[in-house]
Design an enzyme around this catalytic site. Structure first.
Site, short mmCIF file in Angstrom:
data_model
loop_
_atom_site.label_atom_id
_atom_site.label_comp_id
_atom_site.label_asym_id
_atom_site.label_seq_id
_atom_site.Cartn_x
_atom_site.Cartn_y
_atom_site.Cartn_z
N HIS A 106 47.96 76.45 16.42
CA HIS A 106 49.27 75.80 16.42
C HIS A 106 49.49 75.06 15.09
O HIS A 106 50.57 75.08 14.53
CB HIS A 106 49.38 74.80 17.57
CG HIS A 106 49.27 75.40 18.94
ND1 HIS A 106 48.20 75.18 19.76
CD2 HIS A 106 50.12 76.20 19.64
CE1 HIS A 106 48.38 75.81 20.91
NE2 HIS A 106 49.54 76.45 20.87
N GLN A 139 57.01 81.21 33.24
CA GLN A 139 56.16 82.27 32.69
C GLN A 139 54.77 82.32 33.33
O GLN A 139 53.90 83.05 32.88
CB GLN A 139 56.07 82.18 31.17
CG GLN A 139 55.30 80.97 30.64
CD GLN A 139 55.46 80.85 29.14
OE1 GLN A 139 56.53 80.57 28.62
NE2 GLN A 139 54.37 81.08 28.40
N LYS A 164 48.51 86.15 17.59
CA LYS A 164 47.60 86.10 18.74
C LYS A 164 48.26 86.70 19.98
O LYS A 164 47.64 87.44 20.74
CB LYS A 164 47.20 84.64 18.96
CG LYS A 164 46.79 84.24 20.35
CD LYS A 164 45.35 84.65 20.60
CE LYS A 164 44.79 84.16 21.91
NZ LYS A 164 45.67 83.94 22.99
N VAL A 172 44.55 82.52 14.20
CA VAL A 172 43.50 81.61 13.72
C VAL A 172 42.32 81.73 14.69
O VAL A 172 42.52 81.71 15.92
CB VAL A 172 44.02 80.16 13.65
CG1 VAL A 172 42.91 79.20 13.22
CG2 VAL A 172 45.19 80.08 12.67
N MET A 178 41.56 81.45 18.77
CA MET A 178 41.78 80.14 19.39
C MET A 178 42.85 80.25 20.46
O MET A 178 43.83 80.98 20.30
CB MET A 178 42.21 79.13 18.34
CG MET A 178 41.08 78.77 17.44
SD MET A 178 41.49 77.31 16.50
CE MET A 178 39.98 77.14 15.58
N ARG A 208 43.51 78.03 26.39
CA ARG A 208 42.76 78.36 27.62
C ARG A 208 41.26 78.46 27.38
O ARG A 208 40.49 78.56 28.33
CB ARG A 208 43.29 79.65 28.24
CG ARG A 208 44.67 79.48 28.84
CD ARG A 208 45.10 80.69 29.63
NE ARG A 208 46.24 80.41 30.48
CZ ARG A 208 47.50 80.75 30.21
NH1 ARG A 208 47.77 81.36 29.07
NH2 ARG A 208 48.48 80.46 31.05
P1 AMP Z 1 51.16 78.57 23.39
O1 AMP Z 1 51.11 77.08 23.27
O2 AMP Z 1 49.86 79.18 23.81
O3 AMP Z 1 52.36 79.06 24.13
O4 AMP Z 1 51.35 79.10 21.89
C1 AMP Z 1 52.39 78.64 21.09
C2 AMP Z 1 52.44 79.50 19.84
O5 AMP Z 1 51.21 79.39 19.14
C3 AMP Z 1 52.64 80.98 20.16
O6 AMP Z 1 53.55 81.54 19.22
C4 AMP Z 1 51.25 81.54 20.00
O7 AMP Z 1 51.24 82.90 19.65
C5 AMP Z 1 50.72 80.67 18.88
N1 AMP Z 1 49.25 80.69 18.89
C6 AMP Z 1 48.43 80.44 19.94
N2 AMP Z 1 47.14 80.62 19.59
C7 AMP Z 1 47.14 80.98 18.29
C8 AMP Z 1 46.11 81.34 17.35
N3 AMP Z 1 44.83 81.33 17.68
N4 AMP Z 1 46.50 81.67 16.10
C9 AMP Z 1 47.81 81.69 15.76
N5 AMP Z 1 48.82 81.38 16.58
C10 AMP Z 1 48.50 81.04 17.83
#
Ligand code: AMP
Length: 286
Positions: free
Chosen positions: A37, A61, A149, A176, A184, A187
């Site tokens: 993030h 979701q 990711k 990342v 990363m 979860r």
């Molecule tokens: P989330 O909080 O899991 O809904 O993710 C929010 C945003 O962060 C989404 O666009 C994800 O694809 C991105 N994201 C989550 N994990 C990673 C990662 N390891 N590397 C890059 N972006 C990420």
């Protein structure tokens, strides 16, 4: 940094800036922010004048058997990270405000959302597409950043913006990873110490597929077998899917002729992990 919880306050802040032609950037998240993030936030900071990070654990979701209730919500840490990265607004709407009594409209999905994650989690992408559309309507960004990711999610968002003329530039930032290669994810905290070590096998499987392509293998089934073989070596992992796909349509391919995406999802204990790699075959010398 300002924390905004009300939709009207958020829309008023954005409206004021849009009238002055200020470029607003949005990074939508569900919180439990990590280095993935942070990278998105940094990339966004460089590309806009006013930066909004939304933190919203979106019930639409999550499936009924999924982890909505136990999803991590370390809000003070998240705010501290946002503050440190120069975020202007941390937008933290409530579920009641986003889905008030009488809420009815859901976005229906394009074909790219039907397979893979869409098949395993039937309501997931419609929840994602709907909340992103709502966030775009409230925050009115000119640019929004998503992570590679969640490859299928970013493909879906691009299609959504194109089909519904939402007028938001979509930037997809590279995945990342932890030092061992595990992507990363918020979860990952659910993994037991042993499973955390085993979890990297998904990435290793995808790497084996990419390596096969680099060696010149063009038959997609052979590439897929290379991935399956590596992942199967770790008995704690159950494969949901491993596939060789067109990066635009996400349809499985019979042969690797140009850039492909290797998509993977596994279960380990009660945790589901997804990952992907974009790979280009070597040029053939004629
Ligand atoms: P989330 O909080 O899991 O809904 O993710 C929010 C945003 O962060 C989404 O666009 C994800 O694809 C991105 N994201 C989550 N994990 C990673 C990662 N390891 N590397 C890059 N972006 C990420």
């Amino acid at each position: 940094m300002k924390i905004i919880r009300s939709l009207t306050a958020m829309a008023a802040w954005s409206g004021g800036l849009v009238r002055k032609d200020v470029k607003i950037g949005l990074v939508p998240t569900m919180g439990a922010l990590h280095e993935g993030h942070r990278a998105l936030i940094r990339a966004a900071r460089l590309r806009c004048d006013a930066l909004v990070v939304s933190i919203f654990v979106n019930p639409a979701q999550f499936g009924p058997q999924e982890d909505l209730a136990k999803y991590p919500r370390p809000i003070s840490q998240d705010r501290a990270l946002c503050r440190k990265e120069g975020v202007d607004i941390c937008f933290e709407p409530t579920v009641e405000a986003m889905y008030p009594k009488g809420f009815q409209t859901m976005v229906t999905l394009p074909a790219i959302a039907h397979r893979w994650e869409g098949a395993v989690r039937p309501h997931h992408f419609s929840g994602v597409a709907t909340v992103v559309t709502k966030l775009f309507g409230i925050v009115r960004p000119r640019i929004a950043l998503f992570g590679q990711k969640d490859f299928q999610q970013s493909a879906l968002i691009r299609q959504l913006v194109k089909d519904l003329n939402l007028g938001v530039e979509i930037v997809v930032n590279p995945t990342v990873r932890e030092t061992d290669g595990l992507a990363m994810s918020s979860r990952n905290v659910y993994l037991s110490p042993d499973d955390r070590i085993r979890a990297v096998t998904l990435y290793k499987g995808l790497q084996a597929g990419a390596e096969a392509i680099r060696r010149g293998i063009t038959d997609a089934e052979t590439v897929r077998s290379a991935m399956v073989q590596v992942v199967k070596k770790e008995p704690a992992l159950t494969i949901d899917y491993l596939s060789v796909c067109d990066p635009y349509t996400l349809e499985p391919l019979p042969a690797v002729r140009s850039r492909v995406v290797l998509l993977g999802a596994v279960r380990i204990g009660s945790v589901r992990l997804i990952d992907n790699l974009l790979t280009t075959p070597p040029r053939r010398s004629s």
